[in-house]
Design a protein around this motif. Sequence first.
Motif, short mmCIF file in Angstrom:
data_model
loop_
_atom_site.label_atom_id
_atom_site.label_comp_id
_atom_site.label_asym_id
_atom_site.label_seq_id
_atom_site.Cartn_x
_atom_site.Cartn_y
_atom_site.Cartn_z
N ILE A 152 59.58 50.97 44.08
CA ILE A 152 58.95 50.17 43.02
C ILE A 152 57.57 50.74 42.78
CG2 ILE A 152 58.09 47.89 42.40
CD1 ILE A 152 61.02 47.72 42.61
N GLY A 153 57.23 50.94 41.51
CA GLY A 153 55.93 51.53 41.23
C GLY A 153 55.49 51.28 39.80
N LEU A 154 54.53 52.05 39.38
CA LEU A 154 53.89 51.90 38.07
C LEU A 154 54.90 51.97 36.93
CD1 LEU A 154 51.17 51.78 36.51
CD2 LEU A 154 51.15 54.29 36.59
N HIS A 155 55.96 52.76 37.10
CA HIS A 155 56.89 53.02 35.99
C HIS A 155 58.19 52.22 36.08
CE1 HIS A 155 54.40 56.80 36.37
NE2 HIS A 155 54.06 56.29 35.19
N THR A 156 58.26 51.28 37.02
CA THR A 156 59.47 50.47 37.18
C THR A 156 59.64 49.52 35.99
OG1 THR A 156 59.25 50.56 39.59
CG2 THR A 156 60.66 48.83 38.69
N VAL A 157 60.82 49.55 35.36
CA VAL A 157 61.10 48.64 34.24
C VAL A 157 62.37 47.82 34.48
CG1 VAL A 157 59.82 49.95 32.52
CG2 VAL A 157 62.23 50.50 32.93
N ALA A 158 62.99 47.97 35.63
CA ALA A 158 64.09 47.10 36.06
C ALA A 158 64.19 47.24 37.57
CB ALA A 158 65.41 47.48 35.41
N THR A 159 64.58 46.16 38.22
CA THR A 159 64.60 46.10 39.68
C THR A 159 65.98 45.68 40.17
OG1 THR A 159 62.26 45.52 39.70
CG2 THR A 159 63.49 45.06 41.71
N THR A 160 66.36 46.19 41.33
CA THR A 160 67.59 45.80 42.01
C THR A 160 67.26 45.59 43.49
OG1 THR A 160 68.91 47.16 40.53
CG2 THR A 160 69.97 46.50 42.54
N LEU A 210 63.30 53.28 35.34
CA LEU A 210 61.92 53.76 35.21
C LEU A 210 61.66 54.14 33.75
CD1 LEU A 210 61.86 56.12 38.33
CD2 LEU A 210 60.76 53.88 38.17
N HIS A 211 60.39 54.04 33.35
CA HIS A 211 60.02 54.45 31.98
C HIS A 211 58.59 54.97 31.97
CE1 HIS A 211 58.36 53.20 27.86
NE2 HIS A 211 59.00 54.34 27.71
N ARG A 212 58.41 56.11 31.35
CA ARG A 212 57.08 56.65 31.13
C ARG A 212 57.10 57.45 29.84
NH1 ARG A 212 53.56 60.85 34.92
NH2 ARG A 212 51.60 60.63 33.76
N ASN A 213 56.32 57.02 28.87
CA ASN A 213 56.26 57.69 27.57
C ASN A 213 57.65 57.81 26.96
OD1 ASN A 213 53.46 57.90 27.93
ND2 ASN A 213 53.66 59.84 29.02
N ASN A 214 58.12 59.02 26.73
CA ASN A 214 59.45 59.23 26.13
C ASN A 214 60.56 59.36 27.16
OD1 ASN A 214 57.93 61.73 26.59
ND2 ASN A 214 59.81 62.77 25.97
N PHE A 215 60.23 59.20 28.43
CA PHE A 215 61.20 59.39 29.50
C PHE A 215 61.68 58.05 30.07
CE2 PHE A 215 58.75 63.32 29.46
CZ PHE A 215 59.75 64.27 29.49
N TYR A 216 62.99 57.93 30.20
CA TYR A 216 63.64 56.76 30.77
C TYR A 216 64.57 57.24 31.89
CZ TYR A 216 62.19 54.48 26.42
OH TYR A 216 61.45 53.99 25.37
N GLY A 217 64.73 56.41 32.90
CA GLY A 217 65.69 56.74 33.95
C GLY A 217 66.37 55.48 34.44
N VAL A 218 67.66 55.58 34.75
CA VAL A 218 68.39 54.45 35.34
C VAL A 218 69.10 54.94 36.60
CG1 VAL A 218 68.66 53.15 33.20
CG2 VAL A 218 70.39 54.85 33.81
N GLN A 219 69.00 54.14 37.68
CA GLN A 219 69.65 54.52 38.93
C GLN A 219 71.15 54.26 38.87
OE1 GLN A 219 68.43 55.96 42.06
NE2 GLN A 219 70.64 56.21 41.86
N PHE A 220 71.55 53.23 38.14
CA PHE A 220 72.97 52.90 38.02
C PHE A 220 73.64 53.83 37.01
CE2 PHE A 220 70.31 50.25 35.32
CZ PHE A 220 70.87 50.45 34.07
N HIS A 221 74.95 53.69 36.89
CA HIS A 221 75.73 54.49 35.94
C HIS A 221 76.09 53.65 34.73
CE1 HIS A 221 76.44 58.13 38.37
NE2 HIS A 221 76.37 57.29 39.40
N PRO A 222 75.36 53.77 33.63
CA PRO A 222 75.71 52.97 32.45
C PRO A 222 77.10 53.30 31.93
CG PRO A 222 74.04 54.62 31.90
CD PRO A 222 74.17 54.61 33.39
N GLU A 223 77.53 54.54 32.13
CA GLU A 223 78.85 54.95 31.63
C GLU A 223 79.99 54.30 32.41
OE1 GLU A 223 78.05 57.90 34.95
OE2 GLU A 223 76.87 56.77 33.48
N LYS A 224 79.67 53.67 33.55
CA LYS A 224 80.67 52.97 34.36
C LYS A 224 80.38 51.48 34.47
CE LYS A 224 81.61 57.10 37.14
NZ LYS A 224 81.58 57.71 38.49
N SER A 225 79.45 51.00 33.65
CA SER A 225 78.97 49.62 33.78
C SER A 225 79.46 48.71 32.66
CB SER A 225 77.43 49.61 33.84
OG SER A 225 76.97 50.27 35.01
#
Length: 198
Positions: free
Chosen positions: A150-158, A168-183
């Motif tokens: 968990i840090g400055l760029h956290t935008v969802a928690t599990t 995570l999100h910073r500027n134009n960059f987004y990241g998800v730990q889960f698999h949206p393609e399987k969710s």
Amino acid sequence: MNLIIVKYNAGNIQSVLYALERIGVQAIVTDDHDAIKSADKVIFPGVGEASSAMRYLQERGLDKVLINLTQPVLGICLGMQLMCKYSEENNTPCLGIFDEVVSKFSPPAEESLKVPQIGWNNIYDLKTALFSNVPGNSYCYFVHSYYASIGLHTVATTDYIQPYSAALHRNNFYGVQFHPEKSAAVGEQILKNFILNV
């Protein structure tokens, strides 16, 4: 929409392509620098091991391409972890887009929780347009042994063993730990949001 999926040796590419097709979106899979730079949006998927994936990116100059992109970029699973500054997995310096550190799950001896985490888990404290029309505590599909703190760029928690960054999100960059393609429907909504809303 010129949507690129980055081709590299740790991509879970086929399942991402299928998920995009289900929502009526076509993507091009490539490692061509100019094609990636000129894309409207970029998806950076990943399954596998951090150090070999980073080495592959560096050998092909894809690391420099990725960190200099100015259009929206979505990292998935290992893709998100590689966008962090460091992974404990084989002591791997990563892309440094996000300041968070990636660590291995370490369950207490008295708990029966397994590593890797495999299965459905809920996400909460959702922020940014990536989660438009996604209710808090929605369930997504996870498969991973390492997690971003968990840090400055956290935008969802599990929560699994401890709270960690589901996104995570910073500027134009987004990241998800889960698999949206399987969710299921939740994952489809998040992919639609990335394509239409960010």
